[in-house]
Design an enzyme around this catalytic site. Structure first.
Site, PDB file in Angstrom:
ATOM      1  N   TYR A  45       0.834  -1.194   0.000  1.00 48.36           N
ATOM      2  CA  TYR A  45       0.000   0.000   0.000  1.00 48.36           C
ATOM      3  C   TYR A  45       0.871   1.248   0.000  1.00 48.36           C
ATOM      4  CZ  TYR A  45      -3.823  -3.101   1.330  1.00 48.36           C
ATOM      5  OH  TYR A  45      -4.754  -4.088   1.360  1.00 48.36           O
ATOM      6  N   HIS A  84     -11.366   3.007   6.834  1.00 49.07           N
ATOM      7  CA  HIS A  84     -10.221   2.167   6.503  1.00 49.07           C
ATOM      8  C   HIS A  84      -9.674   1.410   7.715  1.00 49.07           C
ATOM      9  CE1 HIS A  84     -10.404   5.020   3.151  1.00 49.07           C
ATOM     10  NE2 HIS A  84      -9.914   4.044   2.437  1.00 49.07           N
ATOM     11  N   ARG A 117      -5.947   7.450  -8.285  1.00 52.89           N
ATOM     12  CA  ARG A 117      -5.088   6.370  -7.850  1.00 52.89           C
ATOM     13  C   ARG A 117      -5.739   5.068  -8.298  1.00 52.89           C
ATOM     14  NH1 ARG A 117      -6.720   3.657  -3.073  1.00 52.89           N
ATOM     15  NH2 ARG A 117      -4.575   3.053  -2.660  1.00 52.89           N
TER      16      ARG A 117
END
Lengths: 170, 323, 323
Positions: free
Chosen positions: B23, B182, B212
């Site tokens: 990530y 998240h 993204r």
């Protein structure tokens, strides 16, 4: 890594004190231990502040209706303090947040985390349980075994549960 | 069939630039064309492809079965109008021959021949668009939409129309802070990825657009892999492993996410456009086959588990490397 | 790292070229400019309370936009002549119809809070300009609001249009004691859910902040407009020395270290160009970095051995990079 990184509330080990800048406070206690805390808070509030104390066995509809009415009539400077088991504190906090009270205007003291409310996204029923996080509970609505996930909705005051055996081949 | 298939490959936003994946806050300005080994993508914000009508029909069916996929807290209505009035002109520019937008003051008339849509509404007048601006927007673009409100030094996921979720629930997450949404993702908090992303988004200025990519894997071309329907699709993760049709059933699922600061409302509009490509289609591009095999093989267990790949990734790597 | 390819082209600069379409001096010392794109066409939308950063000769000044923020073909700003100021306002007061100015796109730092049940707007003097924008947007989107406006007798900018716009939601005061008494009375008794916004002379902002705190307002409900110097600071010039090649790269004021390196033919991976994504980290051998990014931790900043070259600069005249 603390509370700001997860939706699961991390209740501090130290009991919060009344906000000295508050002009009016509503203290809500759930159960005997919660009500003992609100009594102590009431004694700590500086003189000249308007204080109301509510006591309830749990976060039932009656006490949440009173809370909703008090918020509707409140003026800026008002603070909410909640004490009791996590399930009740989360339910009352959810009502307050939905009514526009800010995190900065709410202080909580949690006396136990054993009871939970778990939301089933498969049938949209909320189940009361004492299962731990990562444990399982049957859903009151659809009967599925729910995995209690480490994810909490502030608006619903509930944990997310999802079907524990969805990937099993029957 | 061959044409449709190769078009899907040619436009696929293959997301891996190296043989390992972690990530990161991999944001970049929008509208930059990217060249891939098979073609390219990314010249525009909206990407309308051959599956346009079919995917919007699927969205209608999902919403009809479960209206909780569309969420809008009451204070988000201005943001929903803002998203609609920002993205309809964008769609008109994307589909110049088959759509038209006529604006007379706040009175807008939208025609979309690809879908047979013709609507007139008044910007800001809720009665003129009874299903609401967010639902109407979702009937015209393939992207899922999440609208983030900014206040108290944070972003809040206070509205969204999400029918093609990759293993999450808009209905449960509505009203959460960006960081809370998240919360369950492994590694990203220790690495500061989500915090940096939120800081970045909070600093977006009116009209700024970034994008993204994110990825996972899905069995079959099922776009609705939301938590709500987990009971319907969870089992396929296990069944696919021994299925001879694995290379046709197992798909790399890539989300192209656009992040747009809406001008009027100050909300951040998060668009999620989902692309899926089967392993067999992917393997028609040798660079992709090798790279994806390497990424899958190297991916740490906790990340594979969170993405739901654990049961089948070994089989996927075996197939990709056996050719 | 992932997915996206390093970006090489410059981030969108976002400069607007605007022609002065009208000039009005309705109140002595306060000039209102109407600005349009030189080539015509719509200007970017903006949240209420946004500002432009305008090039004023050799200065750059921030001026509040006074519209409701919906997409339109003109912007309006009102500028008070400050004879003892830095010359920006004098530049504006010399402008005539047809003159061309350059400005940033709108920047938002003072937007209304969407969850507010009521908006209490407090303006002093020329601080009325962002409040005019707030009031217009509140009327357009049917938000509950009131405006307390203190001004010198006979010098109330926009007073007539505010009366038309706000009706009895406007209370204007020609004396400071009356204004402050009205502000205190409002702060003492408004519904929970109210947010207060203040713009004006520093003593007024301080009065609102102190009185609100005294009356139990949490800081999250109190919003003051101050133009941020960080937005405008072009930084001091310095020299980057590239240790491996021995090259010296001058970095002028107003040019980022990243841009200077790129212009010198040194490729540095980068994405966001806003100090967030972490891509453009460059190792430092000597010299003290002037950190302006949001990426590095406090410990990393203190170590001083790396710099995010898209936004950060140098404390010392020379910064030696391991490039």
């Amino acid at each position: 890594m603390g509370a700001e990184h997860t939706s699961v509330p991390r209740w501090g080990t130290e009991r919060p004190a009344p906000d000295p800048s508050a002009r009016a406070l509503l203290l809500v206690g759930f159960g005997a231990r919660g009500c003992a805390i609100t009594t102590a808070w009431a004694a700590d509030v500086p003189a000249g502040r308007a204080v109301e104390v509510l006591a309830a066995d749990d976060a039932d509809e009656a006490v949440l209706a009173v809370l909703t009415a008090r918020i509707a009539g409140a003026r800026v400077g008002w603070r909410l303090m909640l004490a009791g088991p996590e399930a009740d504190v989360l339910a009352a906090r959810a009502v307050a947040l939905r009514a526009g009270v800010l995190d900065a205007e709410i202080r909580c003291a949690v006396t136990s985390t054993e009871r939970k409310r778990v939301y089933c996204p498969h049938c949209r029923t909320t189940t009361a349980t004492t299962a731990p996080v990562a444990g399982e509970t049957p859903c009151d609505g659809c009967g599925r075994r729910l995995h209690v996930y480490a994810h909490v909705s502030r608006r619903a005051g509930a944990y997310l549960g999802f079907m524990a055996d969805a990937e099993e081949v029957a | 069939m061959t044409t449709a298939l190769s078009s899907r490959v040619a436009r696929f936003p293959f997301p891996f630039a190296t043989d390992s994946y972690r990530y990161s806050t991999n944001v970049e300005p929008a509208r930059r064309p990217v060249t891939t080994a098979a073609g390219g993508w990314g010249a525009g914000v909206l990407d309308v492809d051959d599956d346009y009508a079919a995917e919007l029909a699927e969205r209608r069916a999902v919403l009809a079965a479960d209206p909780t996929r569309c969420q809008e807290l009451p204070h988000m209505r201005v943001a929903s109008w803002d998203a609609l009035t920002t993205l309809l002109p964008e769609l008109a520019d994307t589909l110049p021959g088959t759509t038209s937008l006529d604006r007379v003051g706040d009175r807008w008339t939208w025609r979309n021949d690809r879908l047979g849509t013709a609507r007139t509404f008044t910007v800001g007048d809720d009665d003129s668009l009874p299903e609401g601006p967010l639902a109407f927007l979702g009937s015209q673009i393939q992207d899922d939409v999440v609208l983030l409100d900014q206040r108290e030094g944070a972003l809040w996921a206070d509205a969204g129309l999400v029918t093609f979720a990759a293993d999450w629930s808009m209905g449960f997450d509505v009203g959460m802070r960006f960081l809370e949404v998240h919360g369950p993702v492994p590694r990203v908090h220790e690495a500061g990825v989500v915090q940096r992303a939120e800081q970045f988004l909070m600093r977006l200025q009116p009209g700024e657009e970034y994008r993204r990519t994110n990825w996972t894997m899905t069995v079959d071309r099922r776009l609705d892999t939301s938590t709500e329907t987990y009971a319907d699709w969870g089992r396929d993760r296990r069944l696919v492993v021994d299925d001879p049709a694995l290379p046709d059933r197992l798909h790399l699922r890539v989300e192209v996410q656009h992040l747009i600061r809406l001008g009027v409302s100050n909300a951040v509009c998060f668009l999620v456009r989902t692309h899926v490509l089967s392993l067999r289609e992917l393997a028609t591009v040798p660079e992709w086959r090798q790279r994806f095999a390497a990424v899958l093989a190297e991916l740490p267990d906790d990340m594979a588990d969170y993405k739901g790949l654990t049961r089948f990734r070994g089989a996927a790597v075996d197939w990709l490397t056996s050719r | 790292m992932t997915a996206t390819l390093p970006a090489r082209t410059a981030a969108r600069t976002g400069v607007l070229v605007l022609a002065v379409a009208a000039v009005a001096d309705d109140v002595p010392g306060i000039r209102t400019l109407t600005l349009r794109r030189s080539e015509g066409g719509p200007l970017p939308a903006y949240p209420a309370g946004s500002h432009l950063v305008m090039d004023c000769g050799d200065r750059r000044n921030a001026y509040s936009l006074t519209g409701d923020g919906s997409p339109a073909e003109e912007y309006r700003v009102s500028v008070l002549l400050c004879p003892d100021g830095d010359g920006g306002s004098a530049f504006v007061h010399r402008l005539a119809v047809g003159d061309v100015v350059t400005a940033s796109r709108p920047r938002s730092a003072f937007a209304p809070v969407s969850t507010a049940r009521h908006h209490l707007l407090v303006a002093g003097g020329i601080g009325i300009t962002p409040m005019l924008s707030h009031a217009r947007a509140a009327v357009r989107w049917k938000r509950s609001f009131e405006l307390l406006y203190g001004h010198r007798p006979g010098a109330g900018a926009h007073l007539d249009e505010l009366r038309d716009l706000c009706g009895d939601r406007l209370a204007a005061y020609g004396s400071t004691p009356e204004m402050l008494a009205a502000v205190r009375a409002a702060l003492a008794d408004r519904p929970l859910g109210t947010h207060v916004y203040v713009c004006g002379p520093a003593p007024l902002i301080a009065f609102v902040e102190e009185t609100a705190a005294e009356l139990g307002w949490p800081a999250e409900r109190v919003h003051a407009e101050r133009f941020s110097a960080a937005d405008l600071d072009p930084g001091e010039p310095f020299t980057a020395r590239l240790a491996r090649s021995g090259t010296r790269v001058p970095v002028p004021s107003g040019t980022s270290l990243l841009s200077a390196l790129e212009e010198a033919g040194v490729a540095v991976p980068n994405l966001c160009r806003q100090g967030v994504c972490g891509e453009c980290r460059v190792p430092v051998r000597s010299g003290r970095p002037l950190h302006r990014d949001l990426y590095l931790s406090e410990a990393e900043r203190a170590a001083g051995d790396a710099v995010m070259c898209c936004v950060s600069r140098s404390v010392d005249d020379e910064l030696e990079l391991d490039l």
